[in-house]
Enzyme design. Structure first.
Site, PDB file in Angstrom:
ATOM      1  CD  GLU A 152      -3.116  -0.907   2.149  1.00 14.11           C
ATOM      2  OE1 GLU A 152      -2.913  -0.151   3.115  1.00 14.11           O
ATOM      3  OE2 GLU A 152      -4.162  -1.537   1.989  1.00 14.11           O
ATOM      4  CD  GLU A 311      -3.993  -5.811   3.009  1.00  9.53           C
ATOM      5  OE1 GLU A 311      -4.682  -5.120   3.784  1.00  9.53           O
ATOM      6  OE2 GLU A 311      -2.795  -5.608   2.808  1.00  9.53           O
TER       7      GLU A 311
HETATM    8  C1  GLA Z   1      -3.969  -2.242   5.017  1.00 12.72           C
HETATM    9  C2  GLA Z   1      -2.603  -2.853   5.094  1.00 12.72           C
HETATM   10  C3  GLA Z   1      -2.481  -3.931   6.114  1.00 12.72           C
HETATM   11  C4  GLA Z   1      -3.247  -3.590   7.355  1.00 12.72           C
HETATM   12  C5  GLA Z   1      -4.657  -3.276   7.000  1.00 12.72           C
HETATM   13  C6  GLA Z   1      -5.551  -2.954   8.162  1.00 12.72           C
HETATM   14  O1  GLA Z   1      -4.805  -2.750   4.094  1.00 12.72           O
HETATM   15  O2  GLA Z   1      -2.115  -3.288   3.867  1.00 12.72           O
HETATM   16  O3  GLA Z   1      -1.126  -4.103   6.389  1.00 12.72           O
HETATM   17  O4  GLA Z   1      -2.648  -2.501   7.968  1.00 12.72           O
HETATM   18  O5  GLA Z   1      -4.660  -2.125   6.180  1.00 12.72           O
HETATM   19  O6  GLA Z   1      -6.836  -2.641   7.720  1.00 12.72           O
END
Ligand code: GLA
Ligand code: ZN
Length: 661
Positions: A152, A311
């Site tokens: 991210e 995710e």
């Molecule tokens: C993001 C990150 C993860 C985690 C999630 C929590 O998507 O990629 O590492 O921190 O948020 O929601």
């Protein structure tokens, strides 16, 4: 690039065994439980740097060797992350320049993640080194199916190195300082630069008023981030170019132009966190689903191929204002929605909850209790089984004849400019509002940038396309000429790619939408901004609708007026127009409206353009319909029963129910 090794949809998520290396019993449980849940892939190594290189030059890959082997023996594949999302303390201590400097020019202390200086040569060299080591060791490991670069990525650094790189970037773009001055309109407030050396990146305690400069810095930093991705990609591919790379995109306005980033990636992946059941902003599950769908249709449309949901939360997120658990059946429904929009995976953050630090209460498949006897685990198992059953759909297409434009450059410029209204979140949401209206007509919709190929679509809508980049107007003209229907709205075609207004003279006056007056048959003469509690009204097909926020006042030259304003000094003036141009139709919508007007308008536009609907029935409240690879998904995002007619058959959907037909 398809992931040939796995015949099924991917099911799994982020897995951080390095947090439990002192507890082999937990690691044994993990594999047992993964098999039970139908997990066939895990993402390893996100933020694992200290476990891989605890001291500079000292490597400890053995635990990862072990886990990779064990997972493979148990039929579980691996997406391996590069650890560049965060760095070890030793590195920040020895090389402080790896830390990011804020807009206030203060360098951050060690901590957090995704806060590096992408200009730092040390940071680049360190990342390249560890990436190559990972590549050398695992690129041919049979468990490895994909590289996951960093995590991210977002934000920007404002240090001296970044400023110097920015000046080089500007020099490349403008050639001469005179040309830059011209594009930045820098005679304003005595801002004429005499050399590139005088230019400082924007800052709240410095320059924010030269909008060309602000958006250029955003572009420069996005390019810098993408060059970093390219560097990481080359490093991991050194030992096996066949393993595809991705990075998890997650926020439409995170500082990186995803449209450009997509060209550097083999596979698109997305992290999705709708605020399910959150009452704070009164969002219903329908609205949450529309928001998620919008992002899915954006990521998939980049290369018109399935994307991966990298995710999502299996239970309750921890970072929201209120953190509610997923209600029964919603986990399955949201997974099915992801497939319906063209995903080839359902993956979670995270497999097992960490015991400490900021995400210790963030939802996971396995909770601190370590038990399989939980509602969440059963829900995840159920989704795992369902994904297996639906494997025949993996890799299938999601084709759309309709597209909504959401353009990154345009949004950057709208956020920087000052005018019409203070609240900038309005612009961010605009494309999604039009997307929702189109979804309710039960057609598949793509979300594309203004630079995308228009040729596959019958209808394209561009809400608030304020910025016309060099090719934009010409593309719209050609699209309509060739038979497309294009819907443009208020506040469009006002500035060039540097946020410089299009302007005219007595002999050659220029009116918005720039250079397209003949295509739309209109000239925008004024734009009225309404207060939040104010509205005008427009009459369309004998029905009255509220006009809100923004009203363009038109001179209609040779277009048909479809709706007129009812109040104020512009009562009777045309509010919506249509013009036949070439073989297509050009529509102009002068005002922001409630969704019901857009619904009515788009119904007519779609019919006129001969767009085929997935099913030809009226929108049933909260029921989403999507088509993928010839399969129709009908999904009820309400808690109440809904009935929808699909090809003459009444389909009864219970609360949060779905059917695939
Ligand atoms: C993001 C990150 C993860 C985690 C999630 C929590 O998507 O990629 O590492 O921190 O948020 O929601
Ligand atoms: Zn920097």
């Amino acid at each position: 690039m398809e992931l040939e090794q796995i015949k099924h949809f991917l099911h799994g998520g982020d897995y951080n065994p390095d947090q439990w290396l002192d507890n082999p019993e937990v690691l044994e449980d993990d594999i047992k439980l993964m098999k039970q849940a139908g997990v066939n892939v895990v993402t390893l190594g996100v933020f694992s740097w200290t476990s891989l290189e605890p001291e500079e030059g000292v490597y400890t890959f053995e635990w990862l060797d072990d886990i990779m082997d064990k997972l493979y023996e148990n039929g579980i594949y691996v997406i391996l992350a590069t650890p560049s999302g965060a760095r070890p303390p030793w590195m920040a201590r020895k090389y402080p320049e790896v830390m990011r400097t804020g807009e206030d020019r203060v360098r951050m202390l060690y901590g957090g993640r995704e806060n590096h200086c992408e200009s730092s040569e040390v940071w680049r060299a360190k990342v390249k080194e560890i990436d190559e080591k990972l590549g050398e060791r695992y690129a041919k490991h049979p468990a490895l199916i994909m590289w996951h670069l960093s995590n991210e990525m977002y934000g920007r650094c404002y240090c001296d190195k970044c400023a110097a790189n920015f000046r080089i970037w500007l020099q490349k773009k403008y050639g001469t300082i005179e040309q830059l001055n011209k594009q930045y309109w820098s005679a304003f407030w005595s801002h004429k630069y005499t050399s590139f050396d005088e230019i400082e990146p924007p800052s709240k305690h410095g320059e924010m008023q030269m909008h060309g400069l602000v958006i250029d810095y955003h572009r420069f930093y996005s390019d810098l981030q993408i060059s970093f991705v390219e560097m990481e990609k080359e490093a991991v591919k050194k030992y096996n170019p066949d393993i595809p790379v991705t990075t998890n995109m997650f926020h439409l306005n995170c500082g990186i132009n995803y449209d450009k980033l997509a060209k550097s990636l083999d596979v698109m992946s997305w992290d999705s966190y709708p605020r399910w059941h959150c009452q704070k902003d009164k969002s219903t599950e329908w609205e949450n689903a529309v928001g998620a769908g919008f992002t899915f249709d954006y990521v998939r449309a980049f290369n018109q191929r399935p994307f991966y949901l990298m995710e999502s939360v299996p239970s309750v997120p921890s970072q929201f204002e209120f953190c509610k658990v997923k209600r029964p059946k919603l986990h399955m429904l949201s997974a099915m929605q992801t497939l319906a929009h063209g995903a080839d995976s359902v993956q979670y953050f995270q497999w097992r909850k960490s015991n400490g630090a900021i995400e210790k209460f963030h939802g996971s498949v396995i909770d601190h209790n370590g038990s399989a006897d939980t509602r969440v685990f059963r829900d995840v198992c159920e989704v795992g089984a369902k994904l297996q059953e639906l494997s025949y759909m993996k890799g299938t297409d999601t084709k759309a004849e309709v597209a909504v434009i959401y353009d990154y450059d345009n949004i950057q410029a709208l956020n920087a400019q000052v005018g019409l209204r203070k609240d900038k979140s309005f612009w961010e949401k605009l494309s999604q509002i039009h997307y929702e209206a189109l979804l309710k007509s039960y057609v598949n919709v793509d979300v594309i940038s203004a630079d995308a190929d228009f040729s596959q679509y019958k209808v394209i809508t561009a809400p608030g396309l304020y910025m016309f980049k060099p090719q934009t107007a010409e593309k719209i003209r050609r699209f309509v000429e060739a038979g497309g229907s294009f819907v443009l709205t208020y506040y469009s075609g006002l500035v060039n790619e540097n946020d410089l207004c299009f302007s005219g003279t007595l002999a050659n006056p220029v009116f918005a939408p720039y250079s397209l007056n003949d295509v739309f048959g209109i000239k925008v003469k004024e734009t009225d901004g309404l207060c939040d509690d104010e509205y005008n009204e427009i009459a369309y097909n004998g029905q009255s609708y509220k006009a809100l926020t923004c009203c363009d006042l038109l001179e209609v030259e040779d277009a048909t007026s479809l709706a007129e304003y009812s109040h104020d000094f512009y009562a009777g003036m045309s509010a919506v127009t249509k013009k036949r141009f070439g073989k297509g139709n050009a529509y102009y919508v002068t005002c922001h409206t409630e969704n019901d007007f857009l619904r009515a308008l788009y119904e007519d536009v779609l019919e006129d353009a001969g767009v085929s609907k997935i099913i030809d029935v009226d929108y049933v409240k909260d029921v989403m319909v999507r088509e993928r690879g010839g399969h129709i998904f009908v999904m009820n995002f309400s808690t109440e029963e809904r009935v929808i007619k699909v090809h003459d058959e009444d389909i009864v959907l219970g609360g949060y129910g779905y059917e695939i037909l």
